[in-house]
Design an enzyme around this catalytic site. Sequence first.
Site, PDB file in Angstrom:
ATOM      1  N   ARG A 239      33.489  33.304  34.914  1.00 39.68           N
ATOM      2  CA  ARG A 239      33.564  34.541  35.677  1.00 39.68           C
ATOM      3  C   ARG A 239      32.840  34.329  36.995  1.00 39.68           C
ATOM      4  O   ARG A 239      31.845  33.590  37.044  1.00 39.68           O
ATOM      5  CB  ARG A 239      32.837  35.680  34.950  1.00 39.68           C
ATOM      6  CG  ARG A 239      33.652  36.397  33.917  1.00 39.68           C
ATOM      7  CD  ARG A 239      34.757  37.259  34.553  1.00 39.68           C
ATOM      8  NE  ARG A 239      35.543  37.939  33.538  1.00 39.68           N
ATOM      9  CZ  ARG A 239      36.606  37.431  32.928  1.00 39.68           C
ATOM     10  NH1 ARG A 239      37.049  36.221  33.209  1.00 39.68           N
ATOM     11  NH2 ARG A 239      37.263  38.140  32.017  1.00 39.68           N
ATOM     12  N   GLU A 268      35.812  38.957  43.401  1.00 40.88           N
ATOM     13  CA  GLU A 268      37.235  38.637  43.602  1.00 40.88           C
ATOM     14  C   GLU A 268      38.078  39.917  43.611  1.00 40.88           C
ATOM     15  O   GLU A 268      37.681  40.903  42.987  1.00 40.88           O
ATOM     16  CB  GLU A 268      37.726  37.659  42.509  1.00 40.88           C
ATOM     17  CG  GLU A 268      37.673  38.201  41.103  1.00 40.88           C
ATOM     18  CD  GLU A 268      38.024  37.144  40.049  1.00 40.88           C
ATOM     19  OE1 GLU A 268      37.484  36.029  40.081  1.00 40.88           O
ATOM     20  OE2 GLU A 268      38.827  37.482  39.168  1.00 40.88           O
ATOM     21  N   HIS A 286      42.164  32.971  39.851  1.00 41.64           N
ATOM     22  CA  HIS A 286      41.946  33.480  38.480  1.00 41.64           C
ATOM     23  C   HIS A 286      43.228  33.382  37.640  1.00 41.64           C
ATOM     24  O   HIS A 286      43.737  34.388  37.140  1.00 41.64           O
ATOM     25  CB  HIS A 286      41.434  34.933  38.522  1.00 41.64           C
ATOM     26  CG  HIS A 286      40.693  35.327  37.263  1.00 41.64           C
ATOM     27  ND1 HIS A 286      39.640  36.215  37.248  1.00 41.64           N
ATOM     28  CD2 HIS A 286      40.870  34.959  35.967  1.00 41.64           C
ATOM     29  CE1 HIS A 286      39.211  36.376  36.003  1.00 41.64           C
ATOM     30  NE2 HIS A 286      39.939  35.619  35.207  1.00 41.64           N
TER      31      HIS A 286
HETATM   32  C1  DGY Z   1      40.107  36.474  30.444  1.00 39.24           C
HETATM   33  O1  DGY Z   1      40.926  36.639  29.542  1.00 39.24           O
HETATM   34  O2  DGY Z   1      38.954  36.876  30.393  1.00 39.24           O
HETATM   35  C2  DGY Z   1      40.590  35.759  31.642  1.00 39.24           C
HETATM   36  O3  DGY Z   1      39.613  35.617  32.603  1.00 39.24           O
HETATM   37  C3  DGY Z   1      41.812  36.438  32.208  1.00 39.24           C
HETATM   38  O4  DGY Z   1      42.802  35.512  32.088  1.00 39.24           O
END
Ligand code: DGY
Length: 321
Positions: A239, A268, A286
Amino acid sequence: MRPAVFVALRTFPEVLDKLRQHFEVEANDEPRDLTRDELIARAQGKQGLFVTTVEPIDATLVAACPELKAVCSMAVGYNNIDVAACAARGIAVTNAPDVLTETTADFGFALMLAAARRIAESEHFLRAGRWQRWSYDFFCGAEVHGATLGVLGMGRIGQAIARRGALGFGMKVVYHNRSRLAPGIEAPLNARWVDKDELLRQADHLVIVVPYSKASHHAIGAAELALMKPTATLTNVARGGVVDDAALAQALKERRIAAAALDVFEGEPRVHPDLLQVPNVVLTPHIASATSGTRLKMATLAADNLIELLNGRPALTPVRA
Ligand code: DGY
């Protein structure tokens, strides 16, 4: 009366059809994220919400939506959801683990390879028409096979990346996690638990897969980057906010580490402007879990969780406060 559900983002038509078999469905089909106020307005009178990583499901929203019973996310990460505030009002929360593990690990590994072998950087060079001649030191990168892979956050995705490194590329694996894995999990990965500083010192290629929380905010900042080898790479598929992007951009600019690859960013879809200026970083928007098959599984799991919960049955993949 059938329960009412709000789908906060565009999703697969077949998933909407599935939801419509059980619920009165209202769906946001605008190609943009809703603000919290818009989300609150659209969630009125709904018992269920279908969300992903961006909708702020916080105490304000929870207090403003008294009929809400279930918040089901198609993402595995749920740092956008105040799980404690939901629990305090009896709202169940679910995420979408497992279905995206291998796909995300493929992408994390690909990003790490791209950073180590300077794939994006050299492609930009070629596209810019700058390729004139071959030279012995032309875009030399770092070895991946036989190198030391460092994994920060050895959950399901971390283990899947470690497996690729150990079994596919003969890498030595060191990892740091709050708790050490059972020997039966470590052994086939040839993985060794080390403390965080040691991980940073030893890794030739550091891959970050730790969930975002207050505790992991800026887990990698200037001090941590200073411990890394100048030849090392850093890949973040966890993240934004786990890495201090400004500090990373500075370290890349000064070549204090060799290269980085980022799929996630603080704030983001905005990207720190300094990251856009440095050549030795691969940037993707992402998309680590983005294959059609996996995204369909993620969305279907969120829909199935809504169906279970709003029919009074236990969630398939509950998030516990
Ligand atoms: C998640 O599932 O947390 C991812 O970051 C999104 O694809």
